[in-house]
Structure formats: C-alpha cells, structure tokens
Motif scaffolding. Structure first.
Motif, mmCIF file in Angstrom:
data_model
loop_
_atom_site.group_PDB
_atom_site.id
_atom_site.type_symbol
_atom_site.label_atom_id
_atom_site.label_comp_id
_atom_site.label_asym_id
_atom_site.label_seq_id
_atom_site.Cartn_x
_atom_site.Cartn_y
_atom_site.Cartn_z
ATOM 1 N N VAL A 165 -3.458 66.140 -12.240
ATOM 2 C CA VAL A 165 -4.361 65.562 -13.231
ATOM 3 C C VAL A 165 -3.552 64.655 -14.137
ATOM 4 N N ALA A 166 -4.198 63.647 -14.669
ATOM 5 C CA ALA A 166 -3.544 62.716 -15.590
ATOM 6 C C ALA A 166 -4.496 62.436 -16.740
ATOM 7 N N PHE A 167 -4.005 62.581 -17.957
ATOM 8 C CA PHE A 167 -4.818 62.393 -19.155
ATOM 9 C C PHE A 167 -4.326 61.184 -19.948
ATOM 10 N N GLY A 168 -5.266 60.563 -20.635
ATOM 11 C CA GLY A 168 -4.914 59.447 -21.494
ATOM 12 C C GLY A 168 -5.995 59.191 -22.526
ATOM 13 N N PRO A 169 -5.650 58.555 -23.645
ATOM 14 C CA PRO A 169 -6.639 58.204 -24.660
ATOM 15 C C PRO A 169 -7.482 57.018 -24.185
ATOM 16 N N VAL A 170 -8.781 57.082 -24.421
ATOM 17 C CA VAL A 170 -9.679 55.985 -24.065
ATOM 18 C C VAL A 170 -10.585 55.668 -25.244
ATOM 19 N N CYS A 171 -10.997 54.415 -25.296
ATOM 20 C CA CYS A 171 -11.907 53.986 -26.363
ATOM 21 C C CYS A 171 -12.685 52.777 -25.888
ATOM 22 N N ALA A 172 -13.717 52.419 -26.627
ATOM 23 C CA ALA A 172 -14.486 51.222 -26.318
ATOM 24 C C ALA A 172 -13.616 49.988 -26.585
ATOM 25 N N PRO A 173 -13.801 48.929 -25.813
ATOM 26 C CA PRO A 173 -12.964 47.731 -25.991
ATOM 27 C C PRO A 173 -13.008 47.175 -27.412
ATOM 28 N N ARG A 174 -14.150 47.324 -28.068
ATOM 29 C CA ARG A 174 -14.293 46.762 -29.414
ATOM 30 C C ARG A 174 -13.671 47.658 -30.489
ATOM 31 N N TYR A 175 -13.315 48.878 -30.110
ATOM 32 C CA TYR A 175 -12.786 49.811 -31.104
ATOM 33 C C TYR A 175 -11.350 49.420 -31.459
ATOM 34 N N LYS A 176 -11.025 49.500 -32.738
ATOM 35 C CA LYS A 176 -9.698 49.099 -33.208
ATOM 36 C C LYS A 176 -8.705 50.249 -33.035
ATOM 37 N N ALA A 177 -7.886 50.124 -31.982
ATOM 38 C CA ALA A 177 -6.809 51.081 -31.734
ATOM 39 C C ALA A 177 -5.573 50.276 -31.350
ATOM 40 N N ALA A 178 -4.469 50.585 -31.962
ATOM 41 C CA ALA A 178 -3.239 49.819 -31.729
ATOM 42 C C ALA A 178 -2.111 50.742 -31.284
ATOM 43 N N VAL A 179 -1.257 50.223 -30.413
ATOM 44 C CA VAL A 179 -0.063 50.949 -29.973
ATOM 45 C C VAL A 179 1.149 50.196 -30.503
ATOM 46 N N ARG A 180 1.886 50.853 -31.385
ATOM 47 C CA ARG A 180 3.048 50.225 -32.020
ATOM 48 C C ARG A 180 4.246 51.167 -31.934
ATOM 49 N N CYS A 255 -2.911 53.381 -23.731
ATOM 50 C CA CYS A 255 -1.592 53.955 -23.441
ATOM 51 C C CYS A 255 -1.447 54.380 -21.988
ATOM 52 N N GLY A 256 -2.431 54.100 -21.165
ATOM 53 C CA GLY A 256 -2.384 54.558 -19.792
ATOM 54 C C GLY A 256 -2.612 56.063 -19.697
ATOM 55 N N PHE A 257 -2.181 56.639 -18.593
ATOM 56 C CA PHE A 257 -2.398 58.063 -18.330
ATOM 57 C C PHE A 257 -1.081 58.721 -17.936
ATOM 58 N N VAL A 258 -0.914 59.981 -18.331
ATOM 59 C CA VAL A 258 0.284 60.739 -17.965
ATOM 60 C C VAL A 258 -0.140 62.058 -17.321
ATOM 61 N N PRO A 259 0.651 62.546 -16.366
ATOM 62 C CA PRO A 259 0.271 63.798 -15.685
ATOM 63 C C PRO A 259 0.480 65.019 -16.566
ATOM 64 N N PHE A 260 -0.357 66.035 -16.322
ATOM 65 C CA PHE A 260 -0.186 67.355 -16.928
ATOM 66 C C PHE A 260 0.299 68.289 -15.828
ATOM 67 N N ALA A 261 1.304 69.074 -16.130
ATOM 68 C CA ALA A 261 2.020 69.825 -15.102
ATOM 69 C C ALA A 261 1.150 70.813 -14.338
ATOM 70 N N ASP A 262 0.222 71.493 -15.010
ATOM 71 C CA ASP A 262 -0.532 72.562 -14.349
ATOM 72 C C ASP A 262 -1.435 72.054 -13.232
ATOM 73 N N GLY A 263 -1.937 70.825 -13.382
ATOM 74 C CA GLY A 263 -2.825 70.277 -12.371
ATOM 75 C C GLY A 263 -4.174 70.966 -12.332
ATOM 76 N N LEU A 264 -5.044 70.464 -11.461
ATOM 77 C CA LEU A 264 -6.369 71.045 -11.265
ATOM 78 C C LEU A 264 -6.262 72.149 -10.219
ATOM 79 N N ALA A 265 -6.918 73.273 -10.470
ATOM 80 C CA ALA A 265 -6.803 74.409 -9.551
ATOM 81 C C ALA A 265 -8.128 75.112 -9.387
ATOM 82 N N ALA A 266 -8.249 75.836 -8.283
ATOM 83 C CA ALA A 266 -9.378 76.726 -8.045
ATOM 84 C C ALA A 266 -8.893 78.150 -8.248
ATOM 85 N N VAL A 267 -9.506 78.853 -9.202
ATOM 86 C CA VAL A 267 -9.115 80.225 -9.507
ATOM 87 C C VAL A 267 -10.068 81.183 -8.794
#
Length: 300
Positions: A165-180, A255-267
């Motif tokens: 799995v990979a998670f990342g922040p998402v927003c609407a294109p018009r929303y003011k979010a900056a990466v500095r 910021c793109g997406f980064v993996p989470f170590a546990d991944g998706l699983a079936a319990v």
C-alpha cells in the motif's frame, strides 16, 4: 436422556439484557415487549434458583452468578450462530464472506469483482462493511485491512499479505497547499478518526513534516476523500482509493505517495478462511491487485 436446559427464548432474553444492560433495549433488539422479556428473565431466575441481576439505578447489573451464566450462554449462542451460518452457506453452495472498509469495497473491490465471477462462477462473495475500529466483523471469513495494529497478535501473525500500500496527501487542485523544504503547509489537515496514526506513519516514511492551522476529522475514508474533493483540506489516503480522481484531475498529490510497511492483508476470521472458496478469493485478489498496479504504473 432429555437435556436439562431452560427454554432457548429465555436464554436469548437473558443474554441480550446482560449485553445491553437494559430490558427495554433487549426487548427492542429481540422484537418482543418489555413485559415478555421480563417474564422470561424471571422464569430463568426461578429455574436457576436465584437472582442473576442486581438493580443499578434505572438499569440492571449482573451479579456473580449472572456473569458466570452470561459467559456460558454468550459462547454457546456464538457457536450456534456460526454453525447455523455454515449450514446456510453450504446449502447455498460455495461462498466466502469478506469484510472490508466501505471505501475499499466501493472504489476497488466491487468494480473488480466481475473478474472473480468470470473465473469462479460457482462461488458467491458476500460482503460486509467493517472499519479500523472493529477488530473483525461478526461472521466474516476474511477481513481485508491495512491497519492491523489493534488486532490480537495471533491474528497479525496469521494475516495473509495481499499487496503493498502507498499513502499520500491529496487535495483539490484549487486548494492552497505548498511543499517547502520537505514541509507540507496547508490550512486544514483531514484526519480519519480511527486511523489517525496514518499521518504519523506517513511523516516518518516520507521525511515530510505537516504544518497546518486546523484539523477536520471524519469516521470513514470516503468522507475524507469527499472533503478533499470539496476543497476543505488535505486528506491522507491510499493511492488506489483515489486513482480515478487523480487521473481525471479532480485531485492532486503534492508530495506523491510512500509505501507503508504492513501492506494490505487478509486476516482469517473463521475456520472457513481455509475453504477452497476463500483460498480462491485470496489468490484472485492478490493477482488482481498486482495487475491493477502494473496497469497504473504502465499508464504513468
């Protein structure tokens, strides 16, 4: 030799009252009148030769004898229910009961299910909705989840890894979010009420720091996504859940997406998790997740 048991209806009335702490709520759940449930409990206490409840304000509280009986009755009813469901499943043919989040079901699983049915036309898939705050959904054979921190150690050890799995922040294109300088700056961060640790894990994995002025929380991922689409803030979501929105330009991932170590699983959540139908489902969803990821990467 005949069984020395009180009526099953009295045991059900007792278990519901003990679990809910109220005759009124038990009557509502069982579809009986308050008087009928009260009579069943009195008859059970007469049969037991002593009180099972003590008064606690306007409600009831189990005494020592009642708590001992509750444990026995609850376990017996659980086993009876699971056995009955197995009989129904066998009568209906091969099936697998899968519990997962509503967002995963709506945005990925259900759109891909026709492929499973083409390969396994005789297997029925029953879906139930669960959430991160529920360890498992009652009656499910498999629970699909990425956040398994609250699961018992035995369940975590038995989890069958399905995919990264990979998670990342998402927003609407018009929303003011900056990466500095590896700092994500925005007015509002959107948080899932039951997986709030996801933001912490994302910051640790990505090396970014989030700076916000306010926070909005929602109990379901699809509400977090809708809030982001509406321009209310920045939501942290798994990449597959917003793939169509990203492709259509309705959302951006600054910021793109980064993996989470546990991944998706079936319990595994029942002994039927080892059935041929469940094994077929696990094999299919593992292949399907990999294929859809490969297709997305090729388009990118």
């Amino acid at each position: 030799m005949s069984r020395r048991l009180p009526p099953l209806s009295a045991l059900r009335a007792f278990e519901a009252t003990a679990r809910l702490g109220s005759v009124t709520r038990a009557a509502d759940e069982l579809g009986r009148t308050h008087g009928a449930v009260s009579r069943q409990i009195r008859a059970l206490q007469d049969h037991a030769g002593g009180a099972l409840f003590d008064k606690a304000g306007t409600g009831l509280r189990l005494n020592h004898q009642g708590e001992a009986l509750r444990l026995v009755v609850a376990q017996a009813l659980d086993q009876l229910e699971q056995g009955w469901l197995r009989v129904l499943d066998e009568a209906r043919g091969a099936s697998v009961h899968v519990a997962c989040s509503a967002t995963f079901a709506m945005r990925w699983l259900v759109p891909h299910l026709p492929g499973f049915y083409r390969g396994h036309p005789d297997v029925k898939v029953r879906l139930s909705m669960t959430s991160a705050r529920e360890i498992r959904h009652q009656g499910a054979d498999l629970v699909i989840a990425w956040d398994r921190l609250s699961y018992p150690g035995r369940d975590q050890a038995r989890a069958i890894r399905l995919s990264d799995v990979a998670f990342g922040p998402v927003c609407a294109p018009r929303y003011k979010a900056a990466v500095r300088q590896r700092r994500l700056v925005c007015a509002t961060r959107i948080v899932h009420e039951h997986t709030s640790r996801a933001w912490t894990v994302w910051q640790d994995n990505s090396g970014h720091v989030v700076k916000t002025e306010a926070e909005l929380s929602f109990p379901h991922t699809h509400l977090c996504i809708e809030a982001a689409l509406s321009g209310l803030g920045v939501a942290l979501v798994e990449r597959r859940m917003v793939a169509d929105d990203l492709a259509a330009g309705r959302l951006i991932a600054p910021c793109g997406f980064v993996p989470f170590a546990d991944g998706l699983a079936a319990v595994p959540a029942s002994e039927r998790a080892a059935s041929p139908a469940a094994r077929a489902f696990v094999a299919w969803i593992t292949r399907e997740l990999a294929a859809s990821d490969a297709g997305r990467d090729a388009r990118c």
